[in-house]
Scaffold this motif. Structure first.
Motif, short mmCIF file in Angstrom:
data_model
loop_
_atom_site.label_atom_id
_atom_site.label_comp_id
_atom_site.label_asym_id
_atom_site.label_seq_id
_atom_site.Cartn_x
_atom_site.Cartn_y
_atom_site.Cartn_z
N VAL B 45 -5.66 -1.71 4.52
CA VAL B 45 -6.60 -0.62 4.24
C VAL B 45 -7.97 -1.21 3.91
O VAL B 45 -8.11 -1.98 2.96
CB VAL B 45 -6.12 0.24 3.04
N LEU B 47 -11.50 -0.69 2.45
CA LEU B 47 -12.08 0.25 1.49
C LEU B 47 -13.55 -0.05 1.26
O LEU B 47 -13.93 -1.22 1.12
CB LEU B 47 -11.32 0.14 0.16
N ARG B 48 -14.34 1.00 1.17
CA ARG B 48 -15.74 0.83 0.81
C ARG B 48 -15.85 0.68 -0.70
O ARG B 48 -15.11 1.32 -1.44
CB ARG B 48 -16.56 2.04 1.27
N GLU B 58 -7.58 3.85 -6.99
CA GLU B 58 -7.55 4.71 -5.81
C GLU B 58 -6.37 4.32 -4.91
O GLU B 58 -5.65 5.17 -4.39
CB GLU B 58 -8.88 4.56 -5.05
N GLY B 61 -3.11 5.59 -6.07
CA GLY B 61 -3.00 7.01 -5.70
C GLY B 61 -2.58 7.18 -4.25
O GLY B 61 -1.71 8.00 -3.93
N MET B 62 -3.19 6.39 -3.35
CA MET B 62 -2.85 6.48 -1.92
C MET B 62 -1.38 6.14 -1.69
O MET B 62 -0.70 6.80 -0.90
CB MET B 62 -3.69 5.47 -1.11
N LYS B 65 0.88 8.95 -3.07
CA LYS B 65 0.77 10.26 -2.42
C LYS B 65 1.06 10.23 -0.92
O LYS B 65 1.43 11.25 -0.35
CB LYS B 65 -0.63 10.83 -2.63
N LEU B 66 0.82 9.09 -0.26
CA LEU B 66 0.96 9.10 1.20
C LEU B 66 1.63 7.86 1.79
O LEU B 66 2.52 7.97 2.63
CB LEU B 66 -0.41 9.29 1.85
N LEU B 67 1.20 6.68 1.34
CA LEU B 67 1.64 5.46 2.05
C LEU B 67 3.12 5.15 1.80
O LEU B 67 3.80 4.63 2.69
CB LEU B 67 0.77 4.27 1.66
#
Lengths: 80, 80
Positions: B45, B47-48, B58, B61-62, B65-67
């Protein structure tokens, strides 16, 4: 017994629609700082035997023949 | 820009039919020394931002919730 960790990634420049879909899902979940997502595979292989050289040779064969597609994917591994 | 490497694996004890199928394919290709194969995901991933603490929060959280599916999967990550 040895455990090998194999990482398979798409070669640079190969389109990754799954990664793109994940990136868009992250965007819509509110994670706005994501620039790019690339999906790959992580494979743990438990091998019988202790001769590291022989096991590494065998593992390279597994990667070339089944675990990765050498045309579009790179692989690397670590042996414990 | 930071690059996070995320590893998602099935929790211990969760059946891995894909890994089993790969193990059986390796057997039939003549790789007789394989004890077990477990399949996981490797996700890069981009990331900026440069605030590591914020980015790690963050990223957690990813993953939640999703990965990864926290019910059946474990995850860990490294940040570059």
């Amino acid at each position: 017994m040895s455990v090998a960790k194999v990482y398979v990634t798409l070669k640079k420049g190969i389109l990754d629609p799954q990664g793109r879909a994940v990136k868009e899902s992250l965007d819509s979940l509110g994670f706005s700082g994501v620039e790019e997502v690339r999906m790959g595979k992580y494979i743990e292989v438990k091998l019988r035997g202790a001769d590291k050289d022989k096991l590494e040779k065998e593992l390279t064969g597994m990667c070339e023949k089944l675990l990765a597609n050498p045309i579009i994917e790179d692989y690397r591994y670590e042996m414990e």
